[in-house]
Scaffold this motif. Structure first.
Motif, PDB file in Angstrom:
ATOM      1  N   ALA A 101       0.860  -1.190   0.000  1.00  0.00           N
ATOM      2  CA  ALA A 101       0.000   0.000   0.000  1.00  0.00           C
ATOM      3  C   ALA A 101       0.897   1.242   0.000  1.00  0.00           C
ATOM      4  CB  ALA A 101      -0.937  -0.004   1.213  1.00  0.00           C
ATOM      5  N   ALA A 110      -4.287  13.795   0.783  1.00  0.00           N
ATOM      6  CA  ALA A 110      -4.069  13.018   2.016  1.00  0.00           C
ATOM      7  C   ALA A 110      -2.851  13.617   2.724  1.00  0.00           C
ATOM      8  CB  ALA A 110      -3.841  11.552   1.694  1.00  0.00           C
ATOM      9  N   HIS A 119      -2.768   9.595  -2.046  1.00  0.00           N
ATOM     10  CA  HIS A 119      -3.433  10.472  -3.002  1.00  0.00           C
ATOM     11  C   HIS A 119      -3.141  11.925  -2.682  1.00  0.00           C
ATOM     12  CE1 HIS A 119      -5.654   7.000  -4.382  1.00  0.00           C
ATOM     13  NE2 HIS A 119      -5.998   6.727  -3.134  1.00  0.00           N
ATOM     14  N   TYR A 136      -8.063  13.572  -2.203  1.00  0.00           N
ATOM     15  CA  TYR A 136      -8.531  12.412  -1.444  1.00  0.00           C
ATOM     16  C   TYR A 136      -9.428  12.857  -0.301  1.00  0.00           C
ATOM     17  CZ  TYR A 136      -8.398   8.382   1.693  1.00  0.00           C
ATOM     18  OH  TYR A 136      -8.744   7.331   2.520  1.00  0.00           O
ATOM     19  N   LEU A 150       0.706   3.954  -2.098  1.00  0.00           N
ATOM     20  CA  LEU A 150       0.230   5.174  -2.762  1.00  0.00           C
ATOM     21  C   LEU A 150      -0.513   6.108  -1.818  1.00  0.00           C
ATOM     22  CD1 LEU A 150      -0.185   6.796  -5.383  1.00  0.00           C
ATOM     23  CD2 LEU A 150      -2.288   5.475  -5.748  1.00  0.00           C
ATOM     24  N   TRP A 180       1.406   8.550   7.904  1.00  0.00           N
ATOM     25  CA  TRP A 180       1.130   7.364   7.089  1.00  0.00           C
ATOM     26  C   TRP A 180       1.282   6.114   7.935  1.00  0.00           C
ATOM     27  CZ3 TRP A 180       1.607   7.230   1.347  1.00  0.00           C
ATOM     28  CH2 TRP A 180       1.432   8.501   0.798  1.00  0.00           C
ATOM     29  N   THR A 181       0.465   5.124   7.612  1.00  0.00           N
ATOM     30  CA  THR A 181       0.548   3.857   8.331  1.00  0.00           C
ATOM     31  C   THR A 181       1.545   2.927   7.636  1.00  0.00           C
ATOM     32  OG1 THR A 181      -1.622   4.029   9.354  1.00  0.00           O
ATOM     33  CG2 THR A 181      -0.794   1.804   8.958  1.00  0.00           C
ATOM     34  N   GLY A 215     -11.336  10.265   2.012  1.00  0.00           N
ATOM     35  CA  GLY A 215     -11.770   8.894   2.220  1.00  0.00           C
ATOM     36  C   GLY A 215     -11.729   8.494   3.676  1.00  0.00           C
ATOM     37  N   ARG A 216     -11.672   7.202   3.881  1.00  0.00           N
ATOM     38  CA  ARG A 216     -11.818   6.664   5.248  1.00  0.00           C
ATOM     39  C   ARG A 216     -10.606   6.935   6.126  1.00  0.00           C
ATOM     40  NH1 ARG A 216     -12.896   0.650   3.310  1.00  0.00           N
ATOM     41  NH2 ARG A 216     -13.448   1.791   1.446  1.00  0.00           N
TER      42      ARG A 216
HETATM   43  N1  LIG Z   1       0.700   2.874   3.708  1.00  0.00           N
HETATM   44  C1  LIG Z   1      -0.242   3.808   3.574  1.00  0.00           C
HETATM   45  C2  LIG Z   1      -0.869   3.993   2.318  1.00  0.00           C
HETATM   46  C3  LIG Z   1      -1.830   4.980   2.213  1.00  0.00           C
HETATM   47  N2  LIG Z   1      -2.160   5.737   3.293  1.00  0.00           N
HETATM   48  C4  LIG Z   1      -3.177   6.780   3.204  1.00  0.00           C
HETATM   49  C5  LIG Z   1      -2.876   7.745   2.061  1.00  0.00           C
HETATM   50  C6  LIG Z   1      -3.863   7.360   1.028  1.00  0.00           C
HETATM   51  O1  LIG Z   1      -4.216   8.459   0.220  1.00  0.00           O
HETATM   52  C7  LIG Z   1      -5.033   6.854   1.858  1.00  0.00           C
HETATM   53  C8  LIG Z   1      -5.963   5.931   1.128  1.00  0.00           C
HETATM   54  O2  LIG Z   1      -5.239   4.901   0.545  1.00  0.00           O
HETATM   55  P1  LIG Z   1      -6.030   3.854  -0.385  1.00  0.00           P
HETATM   56  O3  LIG Z   1      -6.829   4.569  -1.412  1.00  0.00           O
HETATM   57  O4  LIG Z   1      -5.040   2.845  -0.834  1.00  0.00           O
HETATM   58  O5  LIG Z   1      -6.994   3.204   0.708  1.00  0.00           O
HETATM   59  P2  LIG Z   1      -8.399   2.434   0.599  1.00  0.00           P
HETATM   60  O6  LIG Z   1      -8.783   2.213  -0.827  1.00  0.00           O
HETATM   61  O7  LIG Z   1      -8.327   1.269   1.491  1.00  0.00           O
HETATM   62  O8  LIG Z   1      -9.364   3.505   1.297  1.00  0.00           O
HETATM   63  P3  LIG Z   1     -10.292   4.638   0.640  1.00  0.00           P
HETATM   64  O9  LIG Z   1     -11.546   3.930   0.248  1.00  0.00           O
HETATM   65  O10 LIG Z   1     -10.477   5.684   1.687  1.00  0.00           O
HETATM   66  O11 LIG Z   1      -9.511   5.160  -0.573  1.00  0.00           O
HETATM   67  O12 LIG Z   1      -4.423   6.186   2.947  1.00  0.00           O
HETATM   68  C9  LIG Z   1      -1.541   5.517   4.516  1.00  0.00           C
HETATM   69  O13 LIG Z   1      -1.832   6.186   5.502  1.00  0.00           O
HETATM   70  N3  LIG Z   1      -0.592   4.564   4.634  1.00  0.00           N
END
Ligand SMILES: Nc1ccn([C@H]2C[C@H](O)[C@@H](COP(=O)(O)OP(=O)(O)OP(=O)(O)O)O2)c(=O)n1
Length: 179
Positions: free
Chosen positions: A108, A115, A112, A152, A110, A119-120, A154-155
């Protein structure tokens, strides 16, 4: 196009990229070095269900650090809140930590545009390794976008620390089940 480190520094100065506690010393040729934050999460259940919010065990990394064990998934966070309304971003491990068998990002990478959060990090280790809060553990790169920019929202918007998976917020329809 990827931003050079110097352009990242200029965009931070212009307010178009946000990086907490920005230090010139951590500017790299094409990235910026971020630090490990102080919180670690582990999932408490042996079997994780996609539609059930996972139970987590949270702990703080103490002054003596934390020894991570192989075979476990730890979630950590960047010490810094980072991001931009003008660029997309991607996370990477440092070569020096990765080759010590400390992997902080699996699948993971990316971020956006829009955001701007800590970061996690998805952390696994090859053998027991001690990690300290505040150590420079990875790097963030920023990318110019082609096309219409959508911020972005989102959640994970508004995150202030490490955040466990919120997959359970997916609707049944998005999982391929009945709406
Ligand atoms: N290692 C990571 C990767 C991403 N992000 C943050 C930044 C991204 O912009 C946001 C959302 O990432 P995704 O679109 O991959 O997540 P989801 O598709 O699961 O969630 P959503 O539906 O909110 O897009 O999470 C994070 O904190 N840590």
């Amino acid at each position: 196009m990827i931003l050079t480190g110097r352009e990242i520094a200029r965009e931070v100065a212009r307010g178009r990229i946000h990086i907490d506690d920005f230090e010139d010393a951590r500017v790299e040729p094409n990235s910026y070095g971020f630090r490990l934050g102080g919180t670690l999460l582990e999932y408490a259940d042996d079997v994780l269900e996609p539609d059930v919010p996972p139970r987590v065990v949270r702990r703080q990394i103490g002054e003596d650090g934390a020894v991570l064990q192989p075979g476990r998934l730890y979630l950590g966070a960047t010490a810094e809140c980072m991001g931009s309304d003008h660029y997309a971003a991607t996370l990477y491990a440092r070569r020096s930590t990765s080759t010590l068998g400390v992997w902080i990002q699996y699948s993971a990478p990316l971020g956006h545009c829009g955001a701007v959060i800590p970061w996690t990090l998805e952390i696994k280790v090859a053998q027991p390794v001690r990690l300290f809060a505040g150590m420079v553990i990875g790097k963030i790169a920023f990318w110019a976008m082609l096309g219409e920019h959508v911020r972005y929202n989102g959640r994970y918007t508004g995150s202030t620390d490490v955040v466990a998976s919120r997959l359970a917020l997916d609707s049944a329809a998005s999982r391929g089940g009945a709406p």
